[in-house]
Design an enzyme around this catalytic site. Structure first.
Site, PDB file in Angstrom:
ATOM      1  N   ARG A  67       0.844  -6.426  12.039  1.00 44.23           N
ATOM      2  CA  ARG A  67       1.251  -7.419  11.050  1.00 44.23           C
ATOM      3  C   ARG A  67       2.443  -8.200  11.579  1.00 44.23           C
ATOM      4  O   ARG A  67       3.499  -7.642  11.880  1.00 44.23           O
ATOM      5  CB  ARG A  67       1.616  -6.755   9.718  1.00 44.23           C
ATOM      6  CG  ARG A  67       1.916  -7.761   8.606  1.00 44.23           C
ATOM      7  CD  ARG A  67       2.095  -7.076   7.277  1.00 44.23           C
ATOM      8  NE  ARG A  67       3.344  -6.312   7.198  1.00 44.23           N
ATOM      9  CZ  ARG A  67       3.664  -5.494   6.206  1.00 44.23           C
ATOM     10  NH1 ARG A  67       2.781  -5.293   5.229  1.00 44.23           N
ATOM     11  NH2 ARG A  67       4.813  -4.863   6.197  1.00 44.23           N
ATOM     12  N   LYS A  79       3.947 -12.130  10.631  1.00 46.32           N
ATOM     13  CA  LYS A  79       3.767 -13.351   9.851  1.00 46.32           C
ATOM     14  C   LYS A  79       4.447 -14.576  10.465  1.00 46.32           C
ATOM     15  O   LYS A  79       4.273 -15.685   9.950  1.00 46.32           O
ATOM     16  CB  LYS A  79       4.313 -13.142   8.422  1.00 46.32           C
ATOM     17  CG  LYS A  79       3.622 -12.060   7.622  1.00 46.32           C
ATOM     18  CD  LYS A  79       2.237 -12.475   7.174  1.00 46.32           C
ATOM     19  CE  LYS A  79       1.639 -11.488   6.199  1.00 46.32           C
ATOM     20  NZ  LYS A  79       0.281 -11.897   5.743  1.00 46.32           N
ATOM     21  N   ASP A 102      -4.445 -10.385   8.231  1.00 42.95           N
ATOM     22  CA  ASP A 102      -4.727 -11.760   7.800  1.00 42.95           C
ATOM     23  C   ASP A 102      -5.505 -12.597   8.825  1.00 42.95           C
ATOM     24  O   ASP A 102      -6.491 -13.248   8.477  1.00 42.95           O
ATOM     25  CB  ASP A 102      -3.405 -12.442   7.432  1.00 42.95           C
ATOM     26  CG  ASP A 102      -3.593 -13.881   6.948  1.00 42.95           C
ATOM     27  OD1 ASP A 102      -4.723 -14.218   6.548  1.00 42.95           O
ATOM     28  OD2 ASP A 102      -2.619 -14.645   6.969  1.00 42.95           O
ATOM     29  N   ASP A 151      -5.491 -14.347   1.037  1.00 41.18           N
ATOM     30  CA  ASP A 151      -5.975 -14.676   2.374  1.00 41.18           C
ATOM     31  C   ASP A 151      -7.459 -15.039   2.333  1.00 41.18           C
ATOM     32  O   ASP A 151      -8.032 -15.235   1.261  1.00 41.18           O
ATOM     33  CB  ASP A 151      -5.745 -13.479   3.317  1.00 41.18           C
ATOM     34  CG  ASP A 151      -4.270 -13.132   3.462  1.00 41.18           C
ATOM     35  OD1 ASP A 151      -3.446 -14.049   3.316  1.00 41.18           O
ATOM     36  OD2 ASP A 151      -3.956 -11.962   3.719  1.00 41.18           O
ATOM     37  N   LYS A 170       8.059  -6.030   2.349  1.00 41.86           N
ATOM     38  CA  LYS A 170       7.138  -7.010   1.765  1.00 41.86           C
ATOM     39  C   LYS A 170       7.868  -7.771   0.676  1.00 41.86           C
ATOM     40  O   LYS A 170       8.346  -7.188  -0.293  1.00 41.86           O
ATOM     41  CB  LYS A 170       5.895  -6.321   1.196  1.00 41.86           C
ATOM     42  CG  LYS A 170       4.980  -5.727   2.253  1.00 41.86           C
ATOM     43  CD  LYS A 170       3.656  -5.293   1.646  1.00 41.86           C
ATOM     44  CE  LYS A 170       2.825  -6.488   1.230  1.00 41.86           C
ATOM     45  NZ  LYS A 170       1.492  -6.107   0.706  1.00 41.86           N
ATOM     46  N   MET A 226      26.103  27.229 -13.563  1.00 41.81           N
ATOM     47  CA  MET A 226      26.238  25.936 -14.227  1.00 41.81           C
ATOM     48  C   MET A 226      27.039  25.024 -13.312  1.00 41.81           C
ATOM     49  O   MET A 226      28.265  25.012 -13.344  1.00 41.81           O
ATOM     50  CB  MET A 226      26.935  26.093 -15.585  1.00 41.81           C
ATOM     51  CG  MET A 226      26.560  27.344 -16.367  1.00 41.81           C
ATOM     52  SD  MET A 226      24.786  27.483 -16.735  1.00 41.81           S
ATOM     53  CE  MET A 226      24.649  26.355 -18.116  1.00 41.81           C
ATOM     54  N   LYS A 246      10.122  19.086 -20.494  1.00 40.66           N
ATOM     55  CA  LYS A 246      10.282  19.692 -21.820  1.00 40.66           C
ATOM     56  C   LYS A 246      11.090  18.768 -22.722  1.00 40.66           C
ATOM     57  O   LYS A 246      12.163  18.274 -22.337  1.00 40.66           O
ATOM     58  CB  LYS A 246      11.009  21.028 -21.694  1.00 40.66           C
ATOM     59  CG  LYS A 246      11.198  21.761 -23.028  1.00 40.66           C
ATOM     60  CD  LYS A 246      12.445  22.620 -23.038  1.00 40.66           C
ATOM     61  CE  LYS A 246      13.714  21.825 -23.178  1.00 40.66           C
ATOM     62  NZ  LYS A 246      13.875  21.210 -24.536  1.00 40.66           N
ATOM     63  N   CYS A 288      17.918  22.597 -25.726  1.00 41.38           N
ATOM     64  CA  CYS A 288      18.418  22.626 -24.346  1.00 41.38           C
ATOM     65  C   CYS A 288      18.442  24.048 -23.813  1.00 41.38           C
ATOM     66  O   CYS A 288      18.107  24.296 -22.650  1.00 41.38           O
ATOM     67  CB  CYS A 288      19.819  22.027 -24.284  1.00 41.38           C
ATOM     68  SG  CYS A 288      19.892  20.286 -24.797  1.00 41.38           S
TER      69      CYS A 288
END
Length: 556
Positions: free
Chosen positions: A45, A47, A76, A95, A143, A297, A373, A459
């Site tokens: 590719r 361009k 293309d 194209d 792209k 924690m 959850k 929680c």
């Protein structure tokens, strides 16, 4: 000579010659290294280069691909493909049309087409495309003219539409695919009914920008061929049921499955990593300790790599999420995905604000939760974000409160559909909890209304479930069921003791009962599970036997 009907699309390389992607490397050398590493098809590719330069580079690339007997396609430019004599072209929606390309290149040419919607995919298939490049899956700088970012849900929708065709074209997805997400994309893109999966993935910068293109290709190739470590495991148990014309109740022959998981939890004392909200950290930690787990924690990003190997599960609770915490949650989820440890996403209040919705979408884009959850409003919001079809209307959310009122059948359909969409487990909490793996649905009617009368009970349920999942990842659905049951049966027993007057006296009595169940299980006393009330929702419009869609019973 390459046969267009036997092409291996599993690792499809799309080149990019721009400075930002290729850097100072030689494109042909990069492609040769990538092919050595396992690339199975190459698309050139470019361009911006002049036609003469395109042909010269394409001829050099073709020498490489011919030496390894893999196809070279030109993006293309049918004229360049014809001049080079390579195996085909890839064309976009703007194209040259397929029939014209086929007329110029002949019946033996490989012609691929970009498709970003089911309409484009079906039209290209009908026109005779050999394969489709589906995407863009994720945002990418390579792209500029992306019509839309479709995510894995969009890929799955297109695959579902193609599965109805007698001879569907091959498919690859493209757009932001790399070693961090390739397994998840392949896993979550599968269309379930009827089953259809991608034939490969297309990458650009993951290989072209790599310091070692050969090693990058080898790594991607290995990941494509290897089942993802995070994939949920669901054993098929033969559970007996009692049925009448209105409902089905599980026979307690499933008791040994649940009690075995809780005994394993008590014996193992797994470490559970909680990234939870500051409001309920103390309660959640006490619940984990009461049932036999060891909670950590921690919101410290520096600890995530170590804890991902030390801890047996991860809970992500979004209750007090901030913009600065979101990258930490994202990294933690991806890190635990790589280890295969179970992950639980609790999208607290995700329907309440744009930030919370965006955060959930971000996490689902960059990681895979074993279990999602939430209450009905939260699950509906996640289902909308994930692109789940046929959602009921009218559900809203105020703060973290649940304001969605759904009949049982609607709950079952939403939960099952979301689980099937993301290929994970989903638990919708409420007066009756609804749990699904995308195939069957459990409805659990234990618990007590006082669980909804103090902050953090939902929680803390996430913590309890994370603890059982930590020891039950090989039977994930039943592990979540066991976690819900031990949590809610303890609530029933607390109230049955006769000393509870309200939320203030309920919480300590409930923690005592969680501890009591742990000690009973340790002593081999399993009678606590006799109080379980679990129903099964299956395919069709009725209650059915689990893991079976053969017979249905009507709902009155």
């Amino acid at each position: 000579m390459v046969n267009k009907d036997t092409v291996d699309y599993s690792l499809y390389l799309v080149t990019d010659s721009t400075k930002v992607i290729l850097g100072d490397q030689d494109l042909v050398e990069v492609v040769e290294k990538a092919v050595k590493g396992g690339v199975t098809i190459v698309q050139y590719r470019d361009k911006v280069s002049e036609t003469r330069d395109l042909i010269q580079t394409a001829k050099r690339l073709h020498e490489v691909t011919q030496a390894y007997n893999i196809p070279l396609l030109i993006n293309d430019r049918v004229d360049v493909a014809l001049a080079v004599g390579c195996e085909g072209v890839h064309i976009g929606q703007d194209d040259i049309d397929i029939s014209s390309a086929r007329r110029i290149l002949g019946n033996n040419a490989i012609i691929g087409v970009t498709a970003s919607s089911t309409e484009e995919a079906l039209a290209a298939a009908e026109a005779g495309a050999n394969y489709l490049g589906i995407g863009t899956v994720f945002a990418t700088p390579t792209k500029e003219n992306t019509k839309s970012i479709i995510g894995t849900a969009g890929v799955r929708s297109i695959l579902g539409a193609l599965s109805s065709l007698q001879t569907p074209p091959k498919t690859v997805c493209i757009g932001g695919i790399n070693e961090d997400n390739v397994q998840r994309v392949l896993y979550q893109s599968v269309s379930i009914n009827p089953p259809k999966s991608l034939d490969g993935i297309a990458v650009v910068s993951a290989i072209v920008s790599a310091l070692d293109p050969e090693a990058a290709a080898k790594q991607l190739r290995s990941l494509i061929r290897t089942p993802p470590p995070f994939a949920i495991q669901v054993k098929k148990h033969k559970l007996m049921i009692e049925a009448d014309e209105n409902h089905v109740r599980l026979d307690l022959t499933f008791k040994p499955i649940v009690t075995e998981l809780i005994k394993k939890l008590v014996d193992t004392n797994p470490i559970c990593h909680n990234m939870t909200n500051t409001v309920v950290q103390n309660l959640a930690a006490n619940v984990a300790l009461a049932i036999g787990a060891s909670p950590i924690m921690s919101l410290n990003p520096a600890e995530v790599p170590s804890l991902s190997h030390l801890a047996s599960s991860l809970l992500l609770n979004l209750g007090t999420l901030t913009p600065s915490l979101l990258p930490i949650y994202t990294t933690a989820l991806a890190t635990y995905n790589r280890t295969g440890a179970p992950t639980i996403l609790d999208p607290v209040g995700c329907g309440a604000t744009p930030f919370r919705r965006s955060a959930v979408q971000h996490l689902l884009t960059h990681g895979y939760p074993t279990l999602i959850k939430g209450n009905a409003s939260e699950i509906l919001a996640v289902a909308s974000i994930a692109g789940t079809d046929n959602l009921p209307e009218g559900a809203t959310q105020r703060g973290v409160d649940n304001t969605a009122s759904l009949p049982p059948e609607a709950k079952a359909r939403v939960v099952k559909s979301l689980a099937r969409t993301l290929r994970c487990l989903v638990l919708m909490t409420g007066s009756s909890d609804v749990l699904s793996d995308g195939h069957i649905v459990f409805s659990i009617s234990n618990g007590n209304a006082l669980l909804g009368e103090f902050t953090g009970s939902g929680c803390a349920l996430g913590t309890a479930v994370a603890a059982v999942l930590a020891v039950g990842r090989e039977d994930a659905l039943m592990a979540v069921l066991a976690g819900v049951l031990v949590y809610e049966i303890a609530a029933q027993r607390a109230v049955a003791g006769g000393k509870v007057k309200g939320p203030g006296t309920f919480v300590p009595a409930w923690l005592d009962e969680l501890y009591a169940i742990r000690e009973e299980t340790k002593a081999g006393e399993m009678g606590w599970v006799d109080n379980a009330w679990v129903e099964v929702w299956g395919e069709g419009r009725g209650w059915v036997m689990p893991w079976s869609v053969v017979s249905t019973l009507p709902i009155a």
